[in-house]
Design a protein around this motif. Structure first.
Motif, PDB file in Angstrom:
ATOM      1  N   ASP A   3       0.822  -1.209   0.000  1.00 23.49           N
ATOM      2  CA  ASP A   3       0.000   0.000   0.000  1.00 23.49           C
ATOM      3  C   ASP A   3       0.860   1.265   0.000  1.00 23.49           C
ATOM      4  OD1 ASP A   3      -2.385  -1.336  -0.105  1.00 23.49           O
ATOM      5  OD2 ASP A   3      -2.637  -1.390   2.061  1.00 23.49           O
ATOM      6  N   ILE A   4       1.957   1.223   0.713  1.00 24.06           N
ATOM      7  CA  ILE A   4       2.828   2.401   0.752  1.00 24.06           C
ATOM      8  C   ILE A   4       3.368   2.667  -0.647  1.00 24.06           C
ATOM      9  CG2 ILE A   4       4.995   3.345   1.634  1.00 24.06           C
ATOM     10  CD1 ILE A   4       4.413   1.892   4.254  1.00 24.06           C
ATOM     11  N   ASP A   5       3.771   1.610  -1.321  1.00 23.43           N
ATOM     12  CA  ASP A   5       4.264   1.787  -2.684  1.00 23.43           C
ATOM     13  C   ASP A   5       3.179   2.375  -3.581  1.00 23.43           C
ATOM     14  OD1 ASP A   5       6.197  -1.280  -2.599  1.00 23.43           O
ATOM     15  OD2 ASP A   5       6.797   0.776  -2.116  1.00 23.43           O
ATOM     16  N   ALA A   6       1.943   1.942  -3.399  1.00 21.74           N
ATOM     17  CA  ALA A   6       0.846   2.424  -4.239  1.00 21.74           C
ATOM     18  C   ALA A   6       0.654   3.928  -4.081  1.00 21.74           C
ATOM     19  CB  ALA A   6      -0.446   1.682  -3.922  1.00 21.74           C
ATOM     20  N   TRP A   7       0.601   4.428  -2.850  1.00 18.26           N
ATOM     21  CA  TRP A   7       0.379   5.860  -2.689  1.00 18.26           C
ATOM     22  C   TRP A   7       1.557   6.671  -3.185  1.00 18.26           C
ATOM     23  CZ3 TRP A   7       3.111   9.355   0.191  1.00 18.26           C
ATOM     24  CH2 TRP A   7       3.919   8.877   1.231  1.00 18.26           C
ATOM     25  N   THR A  40      -4.167   8.952  -4.264  1.00 18.96           N
ATOM     26  CA  THR A  40      -3.115   8.853  -3.255  1.00 18.96           C
ATOM     27  C   THR A  40      -3.723   8.788  -1.864  1.00 18.96           C
ATOM     28  OG1 THR A  40      -1.588  10.108  -4.644  1.00 18.96           O
ATOM     29  CG2 THR A  40      -1.071  10.013  -2.311  1.00 18.96           C
ATOM     30  N   VAL A  41      -4.727   9.627  -1.617  1.00 16.88           N
ATOM     31  CA  VAL A  41      -5.392   9.639  -0.310  1.00 16.88           C
ATOM     32  C   VAL A  41      -6.064   8.291  -0.052  1.00 16.88           C
ATOM     33  CG1 VAL A  41      -7.246  10.710   1.026  1.00 16.88           C
ATOM     34  CG2 VAL A  41      -5.691  12.137  -0.316  1.00 16.88           C
ATOM     35  N   VAL A  42      -6.745   7.743  -1.054  1.00 17.58           N
ATOM     36  CA  VAL A  42      -7.405   6.446  -0.896  1.00 17.58           C
ATOM     37  C   VAL A  42      -6.372   5.366  -0.607  1.00 17.58           C
ATOM     38  CG1 VAL A  42      -8.747   4.656  -2.089  1.00 17.58           C
ATOM     39  CG2 VAL A  42      -9.395   7.061  -2.288  1.00 17.58           C
ATOM     40  N   ALA A  43      -5.265   5.382  -1.329  1.00 19.18           N
ATOM     41  CA  ALA A  43      -4.211   4.390  -1.105  1.00 19.18           C
ATOM     42  C   ALA A  43      -3.609   4.546   0.281  1.00 19.18           C
ATOM     43  CB  ALA A  43      -3.124   4.525  -2.174  1.00 19.18           C
ATOM     44  N   VAL A  50      -8.590  -1.353  -6.790  1.00 19.41           N
ATOM     45  CA  VAL A  50      -9.837  -1.014  -7.485  1.00 19.41           C
ATOM     46  C   VAL A  50     -10.416   0.309  -6.977  1.00 19.41           C
ATOM     47  CG1 VAL A  50     -12.212  -1.757  -7.909  1.00 19.41           C
ATOM     48  CG2 VAL A  50     -10.336  -3.398  -8.119  1.00 19.41           C
ATOM     49  N   PRO A  51     -10.538   0.510  -5.651  1.00 10.11           N
ATOM     50  CA  PRO A  51     -11.044   1.811  -5.190  1.00 10.11           C
ATOM     51  C   PRO A  51     -10.135   2.979  -5.589  1.00 10.11           C
ATOM     52  CG  PRO A  51     -11.135   0.232  -3.398  1.00 10.11           C
ATOM     53  CD  PRO A  51     -10.419  -0.438  -4.529  1.00 10.11           C
ATOM     54  N   GLN A  52      -8.833   2.750  -5.625  1.00 14.46           N
ATOM     55  CA  GLN A  52      -7.909   3.809  -6.030  1.00 14.46           C
ATOM     56  C   GLN A  52      -8.173   4.234  -7.472  1.00 14.46           C
ATOM     57  OE1 GLN A  52      -3.804   2.624  -5.300  1.00 14.46           O
ATOM     58  NE2 GLN A  52      -4.436   1.613  -3.406  1.00 14.46           N
ATOM     59  N   VAL A  53      -8.297   3.259  -8.352  1.00 15.76           N
ATOM     60  CA  VAL A  53      -8.532   3.553  -9.767  1.00 15.76           C
ATOM     61  C   VAL A  53      -9.906   4.184  -9.950  1.00 15.76           C
ATOM     62  CG1 VAL A  53      -8.827   2.523 -12.060  1.00 15.76           C
ATOM     63  CG2 VAL A  53      -6.943   1.785 -10.587  1.00 15.76           C
ATOM     64  N   LEU A  54     -10.905   3.710  -9.229  1.00 19.94           N
ATOM     65  CA  LEU A  54     -12.246   4.280  -9.339  1.00 19.94           C
ATOM     66  C   LEU A  54     -12.275   5.733  -8.869  1.00 19.94           C
ATOM     67  CD1 LEU A  54     -14.525   1.304  -8.195  1.00 19.94           C
ATOM     68  CD2 LEU A  54     -14.216   2.206 -10.514  1.00 19.94           C
TER      69      LEU A  54
END
Length: 143
Positions: A3-7, A40-43, A50-54
């Motif tokens: 998750d850290i990498d994603a944000w 970024t906030v969602v991540a 999926v929620p990040q992309v949405l």
């Protein structure tokens, strides 16, 4: 990828879009950058891919759909700045020599102008204030 990498990736993407916005001056890239910040906030809050992309898609599309038409309207509007003769219309002037339909003199914007009244029966005496309704050549039409 954690998750850290994603944000962090979303934040890098937002920065890249921001740089592209500055280089290309395409406002849509700025709206996509805001969408990436929202993702970024969602991540960061622990949301999955999926929620990040949405959220990225929803925020970006909403901004483009709402902000872009408003920006286009403002970009296409011409400023309402009157210059030259157009700026003199509607101004007040002071009568220096009697003004009637045949002629006269006024002081308009610090300058002496020839003038004539709008109506044949109208006449204005020295010292009266008049409104400039039009300019024909070097003659102010007053009332």
């Amino acid at each position: 990828m954690s998750d850290i990498d994603a944000w962090v990736w979303w934040l890098i993407g937002a920065a890249g879009l921001g740089i592209a916005l500055v280089v290309t001056t395409m406002p849509e890239l700025g709206m996509l950058a805001v969408g990436a910040v929202a993702a970024t906030v969602v991540a960061r809050l622990g949301g999955g891919a999926v929620p990040q992309v949405l959220v990225f898609a929803a925020v970006s599309v909403a901004l483009i759909a709402v902000v872009r038409p408003i920006a286009s309207r403002h970009r296409n509007q011409r400023p309402q700045l009157a210059t030259g003769i157009e700026a003199l219309k509607g101004m007040q002037a002071v009568v220096l020599e009697r003004v009637d339909h045949e002629g006269g003199r006024i002081k308009l914007a610090g300058e002496v102008w020839s003038a004539r009244s709008l109506g044949a029966e109208q006449a204005y005496e020295v010292g009266q204030e008049v409104d400039v309704v039009d300019i024909e050549g070097a003659t102010a039409i007053v009332m």
